[in-house]
Design an enzyme around this catalytic site. Structure first.
Site, PDB file in Angstrom:
ATOM      1  N   ASP A   1     -26.811  44.658  30.756  1.00 51.37           N
ATOM      2  CA  ASP A   1     -27.344  45.762  29.945  1.00 51.37           C
ATOM      3  C   ASP A   1     -28.013  45.168  28.713  1.00 51.37           C
ATOM      4  OD1 ASP A   1     -27.873  47.916  28.306  1.00 51.37           O
ATOM      5  OD2 ASP A   1     -26.034  48.972  28.816  1.00 51.37           O
TER       6      ASP A   1
ATOM      7  N   ILE B   1     -24.356  48.548  17.814  1.00 52.91           N
ATOM      8  CA  ILE B   1     -23.127  49.190  18.269  1.00 52.91           C
ATOM      9  C   ILE B   1     -22.684  48.591  19.598  1.00 52.91           C
ATOM     10  CG2 ILE B   1     -23.724  51.322  17.081  1.00 52.91           C
ATOM     11  CD1 ILE B   1     -24.496  52.529  19.785  1.00 52.91           C
TER      12      ILE B   1
ATOM     13  N   GLY C   1     -20.947  51.701  25.241  1.00 51.93           N
ATOM     14  CA  GLY C   1     -19.893  52.635  25.605  1.00 51.93           C
ATOM     15  C   GLY C   1     -19.118  52.181  26.828  1.00 51.93           C
TER      16      GLY C   1
ATOM     17  N   HIS D   1     -27.822  47.123  21.120  1.00 54.44           N
ATOM     18  CA  HIS D   1     -26.528  46.446  21.036  1.00 54.44           C
ATOM     19  C   HIS D   1     -26.635  45.015  20.501  1.00 54.44           C
ATOM     20  CE1 HIS D   1     -25.054  49.873  23.258  1.00 54.44           C
ATOM     21  NE2 HIS D   1     -25.919  49.635  24.221  1.00 54.44           N
TER      22      HIS D   1
END
Length: 301
Positions: free
Chosen positions: A192, A212, A215, A197
């Site tokens: 990903d 961040i 998830g 991120h």
């Protein structure tokens, strides 16, 4: 409009190869924080090919199997989608396990978009993907919801409400899971590559003061914690797991899990302990069953 709803939902399913081996599995588990302490047999079952019980594979690995961004994230290859990744957030995830994942396989993903919902200020793309084993039989089926800010208001259906609140009682177990400041950089190696991120500039453009955590990383950590503490570390017992991503989590924070035992498994929530229990995961459930046979490895190396 960057999302052409009719074109997207009517597009034929996308088939893609998903090949992995035990090195990919180990990297995924390390990205979730496995291996602490490094001599714990319970941790080594996720990382050491010589473990007496064999290599355990969390079903959440199936979402990133093949390293191409994950099962289901082929939506960006479908016609009718032209969106800025900075406007995208993963809203929710469901995984149904048909058979436990092997530590190595040559598999196929089949992805489609059954719906796009209009939430007013955002659009929600619903994806459904099935990971097929070498025998063309399903290993897992997953559905996820991707929020795209600024793309709502097109007059579409708002979609169903699928809330799953935690029981109205004290949790049966509370766990605190520390994370590394470089956790998101590790997790990106599973495929990903969203710059949200990793890149501070992209994070600021999205409204955050720093990158961040994915998830799916926090969800994977939660599923691993339940498996370790309540299922004897037996990943083959997981039949289904789901969550809603309720808020952001920053690498380096401590993830606080609250877990309730139910008749068919476990409900859980996750919060950021460092920020007054700001919500991270809600409406989460893990359904457990008896141990199931793991398919033989397909020999992918």
């Amino acid at each position: 409009m960057p999302i052409d709803v009719e074109k997207l939902t009517s597009a034929p399913p996308v088939r893609a190869a998903a090949v992995w081996d035990d090195r990919d599995v180990r990297l995924y588990h390390l990205a979730l924080g496995a291996g602490v302490p490094e001599t714990d047999p319970g941790e080594l079952r996720y990382l050491f090919e010589g473990h007496e019980q064999g290599m355990q594979v969390l079903p959440t690995f199936g979402v990133v199997a093949g390293g191409g961004g994950g099962v289901g994230f082929q939506v960006f290859d479908l016609p009718g989608v032209d969106i800025d990744l900075a406007a995208v957030l993963h809203g929710g995830q469901e995984i149904t396990v048909h058979r436990p994942l092997p530590a190595a396989a040559r598999a196929t993903t089949v992805t489609r978009v059954p719906a796009v919902y209009d939430k007013g200020k955002a659009a929600v793309i619903v994806q459904e993907s099935t990971l097929l084993g070498e025998d063309d039989e399903p290993l897992i089926t997953q559905r996820n919801q991707i929020f795209v800010h600024g793309e709502g208001g097109f007059g579409g259906d708002r979609g169903p409400s699928e809330r799953l609140p935690a029981p109205d009682r004290e949790p049966d177990l509370v766990l605190e899971i520390p994370t590394l400041r470089q956790q998101a950089l590790l997790y990106r190696l599973t495929g990903d590559w969203n710059p949200l991120h990793a890149d501070p500039a992209t994070a600021r453009r999205a409204g955050y003061d720093r990158p961040i955590l994915h998830g799916l990383c926090s969800f994977g950590m939660a599923v691993k914690a339940v498996t370790d503490r309540l299922l004897g570390g037996d990943t083959s017992r997981i039949a289904e797991c789901r969550t809603r991503f309720a808020g952001v989590f920053f690498p380096g924070e401590t993830l606080r899990l609250r877990i309730w035992e139910t008749g068919d498994g476990y409900r859980l929530t996750a919060t950021a302990a460092d920020r007054d229990d700001a919500p991270v995961l809600t409406d989460a459930r893990l359904t457990a069953g008896r141990r199931r046979e793991v398919p033989p490895e397909a020999g992918a190396r």
